[in-house]
Design a protein around this motif. Structure first.
Motif, PDB file in Angstrom:
ATOM      1  N   LEU A 545       0.841  -1.198   0.000  1.00  0.00           N
ATOM      2  CA  LEU A 545       0.000   0.000   0.000  1.00  0.00           C
ATOM      3  C   LEU A 545       0.875   1.246   0.000  1.00  0.00           C
ATOM      4  O   LEU A 545       1.870   1.318   0.720  1.00  0.00           O
ATOM      5  N   TYR A 546       0.462   2.306  -0.859  1.00  0.00           N
ATOM      6  CA  TYR A 546       1.231   3.547  -0.940  1.00  0.00           C
ATOM      7  C   TYR A 546       0.608   4.587  -0.015  1.00  0.00           C
ATOM      8  O   TYR A 546      -0.598   4.862  -0.061  1.00  0.00           O
ATOM      9  N   MET A 547       1.424   5.156   0.853  1.00  0.00           N
ATOM     10  CA  MET A 547       0.997   6.219   1.744  1.00  0.00           C
ATOM     11  C   MET A 547       1.571   7.527   1.193  1.00  0.00           C
ATOM     12  O   MET A 547       2.778   7.773   1.275  1.00  0.00           O
ATOM     13  N   LYS A 548       0.680   8.414   0.558  1.00  0.00           N
ATOM     14  CA  LYS A 548       1.128   9.595  -0.168  1.00  0.00           C
ATOM     15  C   LYS A 548       1.821  10.606   0.737  1.00  0.00           C
ATOM     16  O   LYS A 548       2.841  11.183   0.374  1.00  0.00           O
ATOM     17  N   GLU A 549       1.236  10.809   1.948  1.00  0.00           N
ATOM     18  CA  GLU A 549       1.800  11.834   2.837  1.00  0.00           C
ATOM     19  C   GLU A 549       3.233  11.511   3.253  1.00  0.00           C
ATOM     20  O   GLU A 549       4.086  12.394   3.370  1.00  0.00           O
ATOM     21  N   GLN A 550       3.475  10.231   3.473  1.00  0.00           N
ATOM     22  CA  GLN A 550       4.812   9.815   3.895  1.00  0.00           C
ATOM     23  C   GLN A 550       5.685   9.356   2.734  1.00  0.00           C
ATOM     24  O   GLN A 550       6.857   9.048   2.915  1.00  0.00           O
ATOM     25  N   ASP A 551       5.070   9.320   1.532  1.00  0.00           N
ATOM     26  CA  ASP A 551       5.774   8.815   0.356  1.00  0.00           C
ATOM     27  C   ASP A 551       6.459   7.492   0.679  1.00  0.00           C
ATOM     28  O   ASP A 551       7.677   7.310   0.500  1.00  0.00           O
ATOM     29  N   THR A 552       5.643   6.552   1.121  1.00  0.00           N
ATOM     30  CA  THR A 552       6.190   5.249   1.513  1.00  0.00           C
ATOM     31  C   THR A 552       5.185   4.161   1.189  1.00  0.00           C
ATOM     32  O   THR A 552       3.993   4.431   0.980  1.00  0.00           O
ATOM     33  N   CYS A 553       5.675   2.900   1.163  1.00  0.00           N
ATOM     34  CA  CYS A 553       4.823   1.749   0.898  1.00  0.00           C
ATOM     35  C   CYS A 553       4.730   0.893   2.157  1.00  0.00           C
ATOM     36  O   CYS A 553       5.728   0.679   2.854  1.00  0.00           O
ATOM     37  N   ILE A 554       3.531   0.405   2.473  1.00  0.00           N
ATOM     38  CA  ILE A 554       3.322  -0.525   3.595  1.00  0.00           C
ATOM     39  C   ILE A 554       3.168  -1.918   3.017  1.00  0.00           C
ATOM     40  O   ILE A 554       2.292  -2.164   2.184  1.00  0.00           O
ATOM     41  N   GLU A 555       4.003  -2.824   3.540  1.00  0.00           N
ATOM     42  CA  GLU A 555       4.028  -4.183   2.970  1.00  0.00           C
ATOM     43  C   GLU A 555       2.769  -4.967   3.331  1.00  0.00           C
ATOM     44  O   GLU A 555       2.257  -4.890   4.438  1.00  0.00           O
ATOM     45  N   ARG A 556       2.273  -5.710   2.414  1.00  0.00           N
ATOM     46  CA  ARG A 556       1.145  -6.604   2.626  1.00  0.00           C
ATOM     47  C   ARG A 556       1.667  -8.044   2.655  1.00  0.00           C
ATOM     48  O   ARG A 556       2.429  -8.442   1.790  1.00  0.00           O
ATOM     49  N   ARG A 557       1.252  -8.890   3.781  1.00  0.00           N
ATOM     50  CA  ARG A 557       1.682 -10.295   3.877  1.00  0.00           C
ATOM     51  C   ARG A 557       0.532 -11.231   3.555  1.00  0.00           C
ATOM     52  O   ARG A 557      -0.641 -10.835   3.595  1.00  0.00           O
ATOM     53  N   SER A 558       0.855 -12.590   3.385  1.00  0.00           N
ATOM     54  CA  SER A 558      -0.160 -13.573   2.949  1.00  0.00           C
ATOM     55  C   SER A 558      -1.207 -13.814   4.003  1.00  0.00           C
ATOM     56  O   SER A 558      -2.341 -14.140   3.714  1.00  0.00           O
TER      57      SER A 558
END
Length: 625
Positions: A545-558
């Motif tokens: 998932l992309y977080m625009k404010e922090q310009d970062t991605c949050i990992e998604r697990r199975s």
């Protein structure tokens, strides 16, 4: 009387006037415009030019044009005399061989804007008059001349021709803005005419002008904008001929005031005496009407008299004139008193004053051209035509003090119709800075629907103010794609254009910024940038998932779905426990409150159980006794 003797008397009448005029030649004025060379200092800046007595001078205005030399100009050019210059063409022609008017007519047919005649001898400037007789394919061409023209000195003409021979382009400004003086807020003008309606082209021109100009003249007079005075040209017999039969039939007051025989035939028709008498009557009509503060009635009298009492219809009589006077509500007795006795051997005060005016005043020339219009002591040159004369009269007002009649649609010069007069124009919204006035076109940024445009009027005009974006988007860039609109105009700013976020440019043209390349958007690890029109979009790889404010991605697990389900169950359980705890808490509080209330009330109100206990105790005590 033999035709020779008739001619001698008529010639004597004209020679008498000519001799008097020559005696006052020092008072003859040549009305002038100015000619300025705009692109050459070697020829001098400003020169005088004598305005022709035909065509339509641009009184109050000016003209800028490029010069073309065409030799004598006596033959039709049979082609358009224009060149690649963006300016109108001013034709330069040499004087000589044929009449001034024919040269200018040929120039007009070739499509030029104006004609300058270069004198071929060294002399002061003279006024170019129309010839008595015309020759050529069109005998009425003089009435059809619409362009302005003027005579220039030989020396100036030679300088122009030398510059043209060297291959130079000569740009001239012909200026009529100072040809009519404007000393104050009222224009004073005079018309020198004659009541004879059988004198040919001149008489027809004069009467047509009076009929067409009557309404305009009366508006100006009633509004107090002008002061009009009519005058009439008169001749007189030499003393040695006053008692002759010829002078008696052509003159009144014993040969003192005369007019040529209308038909040039002493034996038939009307006499010059009849003309002089009606001239005097019309002067008196104006005088009597002026005493009633209605001097404009003169225009009604003259037009009505021409219709009802025409010489051509044999109705030119005192009786007919008297009926016209009475129909206009003027005092016939006062008019007759003003006329006096035309047979008396005395001077007529009205006609005597006319002779003095005719010979010129301190600051204006003698009257030699018939008919003649004088405006603020300057003799009008050009065709007697309603719009042209009104334009000349309006130029006698100081700029911005002219009455509204000078600014109506009839007075427009129509310069804006060709190339928009060289002014700024927004073709999309059809907004223009070009405005036609009787002084010529002006380039002024307009006001449209309450929005003021600002600029120099020639190359730029921009809307100014908070509502500017409602007019063609404030002349700023705007574009719509797929129902999405961006604009470089902002109502929060009173001027200027600024490209919106996501675009770059000067505001008049904006282009989309490729943020993915130029701004290196989406800097986080695993981010992919996709450029959109007016913006961009970042996506994370590996289902993050992309977080625009922090310009970062949050990992998604199975196992994320199980964790989410477990989290939901835990939350539901917590919610149930919380609800049960709340209900228990509420019950406990209620019980506590009830007991407290009972305890408090028991202190003040005996309860039934208490009475029973007290009775029981009493019985026990009695048993003991």
């Amino acid at each position: 009387m033999s035709p020779i003797n008739k001619g001698v008397v008529i010639l004597a009448l004209f020679l008498t006037l000519t001799m008097v005029v020559n005696g006052f030649s020092s008072r003859f004025f040549v009305e002038k415009s100015s000619v300025t060379v705009l692109n050459s200092w070697s020829m001098g800046a400003k020169h005088d030019a004598a305005i022709a007595d035909f065509g339509l001078p641009n009184y109050g205005g000016f003209m800028i044009g490029s010069v073309v030399y065409a030799g004598q100009g006596c033959d039709s050019f049979n082609k358009t005399l224009k060149h690649k210059s963006p300016y109108p063409t001013i034709l330069l022609i040499d004087r000589g061989v044929c009449s001034f008017a024919l040269k200018i007519w040929n120039g007009q047919k070739s499509g030029v804007a104006s004609v300058l005649i270069a004198d071929n001898i060294v002399e002061p400037l003279i006024t170019m008059d129309s010839p008595e007789e015309t020759q050529g394919e069109d005998p009425d061409f003089i009435d059809k001349i619409k362009i302005p023209s003027a005579l220039i000195l030989r020396s100036f003409g030679d300088s122009l021709k030398k510059a043209l021979n060297r291959g130079e382009e000569v740009i001239l400004k012909i200026d009529w803005s100072e040809s009519i003086p404007n000393p104050d807020e009222r224009v004073e003008y005079e018309l020198w005419s004659n009541t004879n309606d059988e004198c040919g082209v001149h008489c027809n021109e004069q009467m047509t002008f009076i009929k067409n100009f009557k309404g305009t003249a009366q508006i100006l007079e009633k509004g107090g904008y002008t002061l009009f005075t009519p005058h009439y040209i008169a001749w007189f017999c030499p003393k040695e001929l006053r008692l002759s039969r010829q002078c008696k039939t052509q003159c009144i007051n014993q040969g003192r005031y005369c007019a040529p025989d209308p038909e040039k035939n002493f034996e038939d028709g009307y006499n010059g005496k009849d003309v002089v008498y009606e001239n005097l009557r019309q002067l008196c009509v104006h005088k009597v009407a002026k005493e009633k503060n209605s001097s404009w009635v003169w225009w009604d009298y003259v037009t009505d008299f021409n219709i009802r009492c025409s010489m051509k219809e044999k109705k030119y009589s005192k009786e007919c004139a008297d009926n016209v006077v009475k129909s206009l509500g003027l005092s016939l007795e006062k008019v007759k008193k003003c006329i006096g006795d035309p047979d008396a051997d005395v001077e007529n005060e009205v006609l005597k004053a006319e002779e003095a005016f005719q010979l010129g005043q301190e600051n204006r020339g003698v009257i030699t051209i018939f008919p003649t219009l004088i405006i603020n002591n300057a003799q009008y040159r050009g065709k007697l035509e309603r719009i042209a004369v009104l334009k000349a009269i309006c130029s006698g007002f100081k700029e911005r003090t002219e009455p509204s009649i000078c600014l109506n649609a009839d007075m427009e010069t129509n310069e804006c119709l060709e190339a928009n007069g060289g002014c700024w124009q927004d073709k999309i919204s059809n907004v223009t800075a070009c405005k036609d006035t009787y002084r010529g076109r002006v380039c002024e940024c307009p006001v449209v629907n309450g929005v003021q445009y600002k600029g120099n009027g020639y190359i730029s005009c921009k809307p100014y103010g908070p509502s500017r974006c409602s007019i063609n988007n404030g002349s700023c860039w705007s574009e719509t794609r797929k129902d999405l609109t961006f604009s470089a105009c902002s109502n929060s700013e009173t001027s200027g254009c600024r490209c919106p976020l996501g675009f770059q440019g000067d505001g008049l043209k904006c282009e989309d910024i490729d943020e993915c390349k130029e701004q290196s958007a989406c800097q986080c690890n695993g981010c992919k940038c996709k450029n959109n029109w007016g913006g961009y979009e970042c996506k994370c790889s590996n289902n993050s998932l992309y977080m625009k404010e922090q310009d970062t991605c949050i990992e998604r697990r199975s196992g994320s779905r199980s964790r989410w389900l477990f989290t939901v169950v835990v939350l539901i359980a917590i919610a149930g426990i919380s609800l049960a705890s709340y209900m228990f808490y509420k019950y406990h509080i209620q019980s506590y409150m009830d007991s407290e209330i009972v305890s408090i009330m028991s202190q003040y109100i005996p309860l039934e159980s208490q009475n029973i206990n007290e009775d029981s105790k009493a019985n026990n005590n009695s048993g003991r006794l």
